[in-house]
Scaffold this motif. Structure first.
Motif, PDB file in Angstrom:
ATOM      1  N   MET A   1       3.819  13.734   2.213  1.00  0.00           N
ATOM      2  CA  MET A   1       4.143  13.732   3.640  1.00  0.00           C
ATOM      3  C   MET A   1       5.866  14.068   3.530  1.00  0.00           C
ATOM      4  SD  MET A   1       2.742  10.077   4.861  1.00  0.00           S
ATOM      5  CE  MET A   1       3.854  10.054   6.256  1.00  0.00           C
ATOM      6  N   GLY A   2       6.355  14.073   2.393  1.00  0.00           N
ATOM      7  CA  GLY A   2       7.735  14.558   2.118  1.00  0.00           C
ATOM      8  C   GLY A   2       8.784  13.331   2.661  1.00  0.00           C
ATOM      9  N   ILE A   3       8.266  12.138   2.467  1.00  0.00           N
ATOM     10  CA  ILE A   3       9.159  10.984   2.761  1.00  0.00           C
ATOM     11  C   ILE A   3       9.595  10.245   1.282  1.00  0.00           C
ATOM     12  CG2 ILE A   3       8.428  10.628   5.157  1.00  0.00           C
ATOM     13  CD1 ILE A   3       6.818   8.246   4.239  1.00  0.00           C
ATOM     14  N   CYS A   4      10.405   9.507   1.378  1.00  0.00           N
ATOM     15  CA  CYS A   4      11.027   9.127  -0.041  1.00  0.00           C
ATOM     16  C   CYS A   4      10.306   8.001  -0.575  1.00  0.00           C
ATOM     17  CB  CYS A   4      12.710   8.914   0.008  1.00  0.00           C
ATOM     18  SG  CYS A   4      13.189   7.769   1.244  1.00  0.00           S
ATOM     19  N   ALA A   5       9.714   6.986   0.384  1.00  0.00           N
ATOM     20  CA  ALA A   5       9.479   6.142  -0.327  1.00  0.00           C
ATOM     21  C   ALA A   5       7.874   5.371   0.175  1.00  0.00           C
ATOM     22  CB  ALA A   5      10.027   4.583   0.228  1.00  0.00           C
ATOM     23  N   GLY A   6       7.106   5.118  -0.869  1.00  0.00           N
ATOM     24  CA  GLY A   6       5.742   4.766  -0.392  1.00  0.00           C
ATOM     25  C   GLY A   6       5.792   3.231   0.222  1.00  0.00           C
ATOM     26  N   LYS A   7       6.976   2.479   0.103  1.00  0.00           N
ATOM     27  CA  LYS A   7       6.850   1.046   0.644  1.00  0.00           C
ATOM     28  C   LYS A   7       6.835   1.109   2.421  1.00  0.00           C
ATOM     29  CE  LYS A   7      11.806   0.339   0.797  1.00  0.00           C
ATOM     30  NZ  LYS A   7      12.804  -0.583   0.209  1.00  0.00           N
ATOM     31  N   HIS A   8       7.171   2.370   2.867  1.00  0.00           N
ATOM     32  CA  HIS A   8       7.050   2.607   4.204  1.00  0.00           C
ATOM     33  C   HIS A   8       5.676   2.772   4.639  1.00  0.00           C
ATOM     34  CE1 HIS A   8       8.133   3.898   8.278  1.00  0.00           C
ATOM     35  NE2 HIS A   8       7.507   5.270   8.009  1.00  0.00           N
ATOM     36  N   ILE A   9       4.919   3.554   3.830  1.00  0.00           N
ATOM     37  CA  ILE A   9       3.247   3.499   4.199  1.00  0.00           C
ATOM     38  C   ILE A   9       2.802   2.125   3.897  1.00  0.00           C
ATOM     39  CG2 ILE A   9       1.190   4.161   3.233  1.00  0.00           C
ATOM     40  CD1 ILE A   9       3.190   6.188   4.216  1.00  0.00           C
ATOM     41  N   GLY A  10       3.151   1.328   3.099  1.00  0.00           N
ATOM     42  CA  GLY A  10       2.684  -0.072   3.138  1.00  0.00           C
ATOM     43  C   GLY A  10       3.151  -1.037   4.402  1.00  0.00           C
ATOM     44  N   THR A  11       4.206  -0.605   5.100  1.00  0.00           N
ATOM     45  CA  THR A  11       4.695  -1.337   6.274  1.00  0.00           C
ATOM     46  C   THR A  11       3.799  -0.897   7.507  1.00  0.00           C
ATOM     47  OG1 THR A  11       6.211   0.122   6.760  1.00  0.00           O
ATOM     48  CG2 THR A  11       6.850  -1.854   5.483  1.00  0.00           C
ATOM     49  N   ILE A  12       3.436   0.280   7.274  1.00  0.00           N
ATOM     50  CA  ILE A  12       2.393   0.859   8.413  1.00  0.00           C
ATOM     51  C   ILE A  12       1.079   0.176   8.348  1.00  0.00           C
ATOM     52  CG2 ILE A  12       1.398   3.026   9.358  1.00  0.00           C
ATOM     53  CD1 ILE A  12       3.991   4.581   8.483  1.00  0.00           C
ATOM     54  N   GLU A  13       0.609   0.414   7.170  1.00  0.00           N
ATOM     55  CA  GLU A  13      -0.622  -0.194   6.804  1.00  0.00           C
ATOM     56  C   GLU A  13      -0.911  -1.436   7.166  1.00  0.00           C
ATOM     57  OE1 GLU A  13      -1.844   0.807   2.814  1.00  0.00           O
ATOM     58  OE2 GLU A  13      -1.974   3.046   3.076  1.00  0.00           O
ATOM     59  N   ARG A  14       0.133  -2.479   6.955  1.00  0.00           N
ATOM     60  CA  ARG A  14       0.082  -3.800   7.203  1.00  0.00           C
ATOM     61  C   ARG A  14       0.265  -4.025   8.793  1.00  0.00           C
ATOM     62  NH1 ARG A  14       3.050  -3.820   2.530  1.00  0.00           N
ATOM     63  NH2 ARG A  14       4.869  -4.010   3.768  1.00  0.00           N
TER      64      ARG A  14
END
Length: 73
Positions: free
Chosen positions: A32-45
């Motif tokens: 996606m061109g973003i720096c951190a997978g942890k952002h994906i985690g906050t969306i998924e939760r």
């Protein structure tokens, strides 16, 4: 469906589609061109409300339609 339910449903669908594609959160973030997978985690939760540009980047990275992310399964 209230806002929290929408975010939780979106998050569950995102997690399912990411897993189907075989990507880790970090791999999806990179595509996606973003720096951190942890952002994906906050969306998924369902903890954060992703912007329209983020949703479009998710759809492109996973090669899926809008409907796949918003289906109420």
């Amino acid at each position: 469906m209230d806002k929290k339910e929408v975010l939780i449903t979106f998050g569950k669908n995102l997690r399912a589609e990411r897993s189907r594609a075989g990507f880790s959160q970090d791999e999806l973030a990179e595509r996606m061109g973003i720096c951190a997978g942890k952002h994906i985690g906050t969306i998924e939760r369902g903890e954060t409300n992703p912007s329209l540009t983020t949703i479009i980047a998710i759809m492109k990275a996973l090669d899926i339609t809008f409907d796949k992310l918003f289906e109420n399964k």
